[in-house]
Write an enzyme that holds these catalytic residues in place. Structure first.
Site, short mmCIF file in Angstrom:
data_model
loop_
_atom_site.label_atom_id
_atom_site.label_comp_id
_atom_site.label_asym_id
_atom_site.label_seq_id
_atom_site.Cartn_x
_atom_site.Cartn_y
_atom_site.Cartn_z
N LYS A 123 0.84 -1.21 0.00
CA LYS A 123 0.00 0.00 0.00
C LYS A 123 0.87 1.26 0.00
CE LYS A 123 -2.36 -1.10 3.82
NZ LYS A 123 -1.87 -2.45 4.14
N ARG A 155 -9.99 0.38 8.45
CA ARG A 155 -9.54 -0.98 8.76
C ARG A 155 -10.59 -1.78 9.51
NH1 ARG A 155 -3.43 0.26 8.82
NH2 ARG A 155 -2.45 -1.74 9.17
N ARG A 199 11.60 -5.94 5.53
CA ARG A 199 11.45 -4.47 5.50
C ARG A 199 12.41 -3.81 6.49
NH1 ARG A 199 5.56 -1.93 5.80
NH2 ARG A 199 5.43 -2.91 7.85
N ARG A 235 10.99 -2.35 11.96
CA ARG A 235 9.88 -1.76 12.70
C ARG A 235 9.49 -2.67 13.87
NH1 ARG A 235 4.93 0.14 8.91
NH2 ARG A 235 3.75 -1.08 10.42
N ARG A 263 -0.97 -9.23 13.36
CA ARG A 263 -1.50 -8.23 12.42
C ARG A 263 -2.26 -8.91 11.28
NH1 ARG A 263 3.80 -5.57 10.84
NH2 ARG A 263 2.62 -4.11 9.57
#
Ligand code: AMP
Length: 213
Positions: A14, A87, A127, A160, A171
């Site tokens: 996204k 969400r 990431r 992160r 998640r």
């Protein structure tokens, strides 16, 4: 007013698609997760309240999210790109409510980034984010030129807090339970794209529809 909603699991791309759409359409993007992480870093009362939820992968209260998003939409009557909102069903209903009360006519386009669980887990684990400017890298598809160092500002890169294996699992579960029902909720506004492809190929699927107005 055109509202572009980016919907998809964490790691579906996204953020990358949002930057491409900002560049081609000139519309500003509201990145809910980034706003929440900045609020935590500022150490405000709200930041302290939401810290545990964000770092453990749970969703922040709908009322907090809706207030922040409404403020952003109200400031940008030309339309916005929403990355990470809505969400939940109450957030989606809240978005319609915000638009009903806005002074200009609004239409919503929801881009659903359909990516396999295997791909999103691989992407999230690889990431890396710059501690200073927030630039995002991926060790596989977009590695920094120098190991652990940001190409843009030379600061350190970090993982992160919510990109650890356990939190990624949490998640994804929350996405399945609370966010994926929005695919049906927005059925009339939905453009489904294959997000298992490279970022260029993902952008190519939507650019004719979203960049030329
Ligand atoms: P993201 O950067 O989009 O993966 O979001 C990081 C975290 O911020 C999420 O795991 C949630 O804790 C929180 N968050 C972001 N967007 C929302 C939202 N629309 N509703 C509730 N919590 C959110």
């Amino acid at each position: 007013m055109r509202i572009i909603v980016l919907l998809g699991p964490p790691g579906s791309g996204k953020g990358t698609l949002a930057s491409d759409l900002v560049n081609c359409s000139g519309r500003p993007v509201f990145v809910t997760g980034e706003v929440l992480r900045a609020t935590i870093a500022q150490g405000t009362e709200l930041g302290r309240k939401i810290k545990t939820d964000v770092e453990s992968g749970r969703l922040v209260d709908d009322s907090v999210i809706l207030a922040l998003t409404k403020e952003f939409i109200d400031k940008h009557p030309q339309g916005v790109i929403l990355d990470g909102f809505p969400r939940t069903l109450p957030q989606a209903q809240g978005l319609r409510e915000i638009l009903r009360h806005s002074s200009t006519n609004a239409d919503i386009k929801v881009i659903y980034l359909d990516a396999s669980e295997k791909n999103v887990v691989t992407r999230l684990k690889a990431r890396r984010v710059c501690v200073n400017c927030g630039a995002i890298f991926n060790l596989n598809s977009h590695p920094p030129k120098q190991d652990g160092i940001c190409d843009t500002c030379g600061s350190l890169l970090e993982v992160r807090k919510d990109d650890t294996e356990d939190v990624i699992k949490e998640r994804l579960n929350i996405y399945l339970e609370q966010t994926s029902p929005l695919i049906d909720y927005f059925a009339d506004e939905l453009i489904k794209i294959n997000a298992n492809l490279s970022s260029d190929e993902v952008f190519a699927q939507v650019k004719d529809q979203l960049c030329q107005e």
